[in-house]
Design a protein around this motif. Structure first.
Motif: not given
Length: 405
Positions: A146-168
């Motif tokens: 469950v938690s890995i899936s939630v973490g991946a979903a959060i990462a998807g939001t950061l990837l959608a933003i797509g900035t270096v600051e978001a990745y950091r």
């Protein structure tokens, strides 16, 4: 769903909550890792592959010695300290520049993570009664899915933003999960360190029957990459099934593991029952491979139906094989060396995960149905061999050496 995630109050629930927090960060970082390394740090794909390969190799080689460290110093202390080390090591990714620095940081990170994993196994053995250990591991695995899936979903939001600051900010979020998981782990009961004993220190690496089980379990564990790596490529390149079936099967697998994993531990409390569970796990995975083999020669609707049936057989094999392997690993390990035995046990899984993408993808994509039948034969044979190997290992368990005065 909640009842499938959280065991009754006490150490099992504390372990599960710590795992939920920790693996949330792992899921986030799994989705961000490659993009961060190539976009922010500036590594080439080849440099990234070398760095991750070196880190994985070090974790594999050092997992047993780090498990021995958990036995000698106490698993709770080692696990808390490993979380403490993961915090600055992860933060260093914010300032890493270049290939050499990256390799050093991710290698140290991998060793700390491997130490944490071995210490967790010893912690379960130390605070959970023997009859409940496999069931607690099942709760931890359900929580992980469950938690890995939630973490991946959060990462998807950061990837959608797509900035270096978001990745950091993704790196910072991962750091916070390690810190919180460490604080929660510190609330677990203390497990007394094991005294030094006469004779060789790393007895797990001298226990040939146990290592035979580790090899078989590692080979059988290669099936974990079927749905993640092999089947998506197979569906896209060799079947008429719609591409969205890839996501649907992965989601169905995650939900099924959460709902079934605890139930799948029934009968694995002793070595014989655990070995039988591992055997049937291999057989179910073999059946899944046979079903997948015919999906390339039928219509889109038929392929979709067969993919669902194959995925169902696979998840039944997955949860039974996982429960059986935990029961065997705990059951064969001497109480004074649970840490190093759990570390040695994880070596097989790590090796299987390293080999699986190359070997299984090659078999399926290069040889089609024949390749799937080869996989079915291999998984079935390993599963059927498991009871005999476990019986041999149970009869040949090493004697416990006396403690050093």
């Amino acid at each position: 769903m909640l009842s499938a995630l959280l065991p009754p109050p006490g150490p099992p629930r504390t372990l599960t909550i710590a795992t939920l927090v920790n693996t949330l960060g792992i899921g986030l970082w799994m989705a961000l890792n490659v993009i961060y390394a190539t976009t922010v740090i500036g590594l080439s794909p080849g440099e990234l592959g070398i760095g991750l390969g070196v880190a994985s190799g070090l974790r594999l080689v050092l997992s047993t010695p780090m498990g021995h460290l958990a036995d000698r110093l106490g698993p709770r202390a080692v696990q808390v300290w490993s979380f403490g080390l993961l915090v600055p090591l992860t933060l260093l990714l914010l300032v890493v520049h270049g290939f050499v620095q990256y390799v050093v940081v991710v290698s140290l990170h991998a060793v700390a993570w491997g130490t944490n994993r071995a210490a967790q196994g010893a912690m379960i053995a130390g605070v959970i009664p023997a009859d409940d250990r496999v069931r607690v591991r099942a709760y931890l695995r359900a929580a992980t899915n469950v938690s890995i899936s939630v973490g991946a979903a959060i990462a998807g939001t950061l990837l959608a933003i797509g900035t270096v600051e978001a990745y950091r900010w993704g790196v910072v979020a991962n750091v916070l999960t390690y810190a919180v998981a460490g604080v929660i782990t510190a609330r677990l009961p203390k497990v007394a360190p094991q005294p030094a004993r006469r004779g060789p220190r790393l007895v797990a690496l001298r226990d040939k029957p146990f290592l035979a089980f580790v090899v078989l379990d590692g080979l059988l564990s290669m099936h974990y990459l079927l749905l993640d790596v092999v089947l998506p490529l197979w569906i896209v390149q060799h079947t008429q099934a719609p591409r969205w079936m890839v996501a649907a099967l992965l989601l169905a697998n995650t939900v099924s593991v959460v709902l079934l994993q605890v139930r799948a531990t029934k009968g694995t409390e002793d070595l014989r029952g655990a070995a039988n569970a591992a055997r049937w796990g291999g057989v179910f995975v073999a059946v899944a491979c046979v079903v997948f083999s015919v999906t390339g020669e039928v219509s889109a609707i038929a392929a979709s139906v067969l993919l669902v049936l194959g995925a169902l057989a696979h998840v039944l094999g997955e949860v039974r094989q996982a429960a059986g392997s935990w029961g065997i690993a705990f059951g064969l390990a001497p109480d004074h060396a649970q840490g190093q035995y759990q570390g040695a046990y994880s070596m097989g899984i790590d090796l299987g995960r390293m080999l699986a993408p190359l070997v299984l993808t090659w078999l399926a994509l290069q040889y089609g149905a024949v390749g799937w039948f080869v996989m079915a034969a291999a998984f079935g044979a390993v599963g059927l061999a498991m009871p005999a190997v476990v019986a041999w290992a149970g009869d040949r368990r090493p004697e416990v050496a006396p403690a050093v005065p």
